[in-house]
Design a protein around this motif. Structure first.
Motif, PDB file in Angstrom:
ATOM      1  N   GLN A  26       0.804  -1.219   0.000  1.00 45.24           N
ATOM      2  CA  GLN A  26       0.000   0.000   0.000  1.00 45.24           C
ATOM      3  C   GLN A  26       0.841   1.276   0.000  1.00 45.24           C
ATOM      4  O   GLN A  26       0.500   2.246  -0.675  1.00 45.24           O
ATOM      5  CB  GLN A  26      -0.916  -0.020   1.223  1.00 45.24           C
ATOM      6  N   GLU A  64      -8.843  -2.493   7.178  1.00 47.63           N
ATOM      7  CA  GLU A  64     -10.141  -2.319   6.529  1.00 47.63           C
ATOM      8  C   GLU A  64     -10.263  -3.352   5.408  1.00 47.63           C
ATOM      9  O   GLU A  64      -9.293  -4.063   5.107  1.00 47.63           O
ATOM     10  CB  GLU A  64     -10.257  -0.897   5.953  1.00 47.63           C
ATOM     11  N   ARG A 121      -5.867   1.459   7.272  1.00 39.82           N
ATOM     12  CA  ARG A 121      -6.086   2.884   7.558  1.00 39.82           C
ATOM     13  C   ARG A 121      -5.198   3.228   8.746  1.00 39.82           C
ATOM     14  O   ARG A 121      -5.398   2.711   9.847  1.00 39.82           O
ATOM     15  CB  ARG A 121      -7.552   3.161   7.880  1.00 39.82           C
ATOM     16  N   SER A 178       0.875   7.086  10.602  1.00 41.88           N
ATOM     17  CA  SER A 178       1.276   7.871   9.434  1.00 41.88           C
ATOM     18  C   SER A 178       2.679   8.443   9.622  1.00 41.88           C
ATOM     19  O   SER A 178       3.469   8.485   8.683  1.00 41.88           O
ATOM     20  CB  SER A 178       0.300   9.016   9.194  1.00 41.88           C
ATOM     21  N   ASN A 217       1.389   6.615  -2.458  1.00 40.99           N
ATOM     22  CA  ASN A 217       0.148   6.968  -1.773  1.00 40.99           C
ATOM     23  C   ASN A 217       0.347   7.988  -0.643  1.00 40.99           C
ATOM     24  O   ASN A 217      -0.265   7.886   0.422  1.00 40.99           O
ATOM     25  CB  ASN A 217      -0.577   5.721  -1.262  1.00 40.99           C
ATOM     26  N   TRP A 221      -6.476   4.230   0.260  1.00 44.70           N
ATOM     27  CA  TRP A 221      -5.936   4.870   1.467  1.00 44.70           C
ATOM     28  C   TRP A 221      -4.673   5.639   1.144  1.00 44.70           C
ATOM     29  O   TRP A 221      -3.770   5.106   0.502  1.00 44.70           O
ATOM     30  CB  TRP A 221      -5.684   3.818   2.536  1.00 44.70           C
ATOM     31  N   CYS A 263      -4.423   9.547   7.822  1.00 49.17           N
ATOM     32  CA  CYS A 263      -4.731   8.758   6.642  1.00 49.17           C
ATOM     33  C   CYS A 263      -6.178   9.021   6.221  1.00 49.17           C
ATOM     34  O   CYS A 263      -7.059   9.155   7.074  1.00 49.17           O
ATOM     35  CB  CYS A 263      -4.547   7.287   7.013  1.00 49.17           C
ATOM     36  N   LYS A 290      -9.201   8.376   2.786  1.00 49.79           N
ATOM     37  CA  LYS A 290      -9.525   7.516   1.649  1.00 49.79           C
ATOM     38  C   LYS A 290      -9.840   8.371   0.439  1.00 49.79           C
ATOM     39  O   LYS A 290     -10.804   9.151   0.452  1.00 49.79           O
ATOM     40  CB  LYS A 290     -10.698   6.612   1.978  1.00 49.79           C
ATOM     41  N   TYR A 334     -10.712  11.028   8.326  1.00 49.49           N
ATOM     42  CA  TYR A 334     -10.874  10.080   9.433  1.00 49.49           C
ATOM     43  C   TYR A 334     -10.195  10.578  10.707  1.00 49.49           C
ATOM     44  O   TYR A 334      -9.881   9.781  11.589  1.00 49.49           O
ATOM     45  CB  TYR A 334     -10.311   8.710   9.048  1.00 49.49           C
TER      46      TYR A 334
END
Length: 134
Positions: free
Chosen positions: A12, A53, A58, A64, A74, A101, A113, A115, A124
């Protein structure tokens, strides 16, 4: 389960920190480093790192920070105005075509983070951690 979390992070975000990950029944992920100190009591280990998820991990704001500095994909950079909106709990409009994400970054700071989907990054940030932008 720690190996699976690392694989998901690399897929990811392109990076997984050298930590041990524990996944609870709620699918919340906690991260820690091994330590020789044994308090002889059962406590939750580590920090709340993120949540698994159906379509990826997430990350929390702390997660992060741990991943973002070495992430190779990302990561969405925002300006100061967008950072304030984000930290106040607002969704952000984006021109990025990235879906899924993403880690938000402003300067040296990682803001958590969100979406990304259809030009919007859904917020979030927990209510108790939001700021008043005024």
């Amino acid at each position: 389960m720690s190996k699976k979390v690392k694989e998901m992070l690399i897929e990811q975000y392109g990076y997984a920190p050298d930590l041990i990950f524990e996944v609870k029944r709620s699918k919340k992920v906690y991260a820690y480093k091994p330590c020789e100190f044994d308090p002889k009591t059962r406590t939750d280990r580590g920090i709340y790192f993120g949540k698994i998820e159906s379509d990826g991990i997430r990350l929390t704001i702390e997660g992060s920070f741990l991943v973002g500095s070495k992430a190779t994909k990302n990561v969405v950079e925002v300006d100061e105005g967008e950072a304030k909106l984000w930290l106040s709990g607002e969704d952000l409009k984006t021109s990025t075509e990235t879906r899924g994400w993403v880690i938000l970054k402003w300067g040296l700071y990682y803001l958590g983070c969100g979406k990304a989907k259809d030009g919007i990054i859904k917020n979030y940030v927990p209510k108790e951690r939001r700021i008043n932008p005024k």
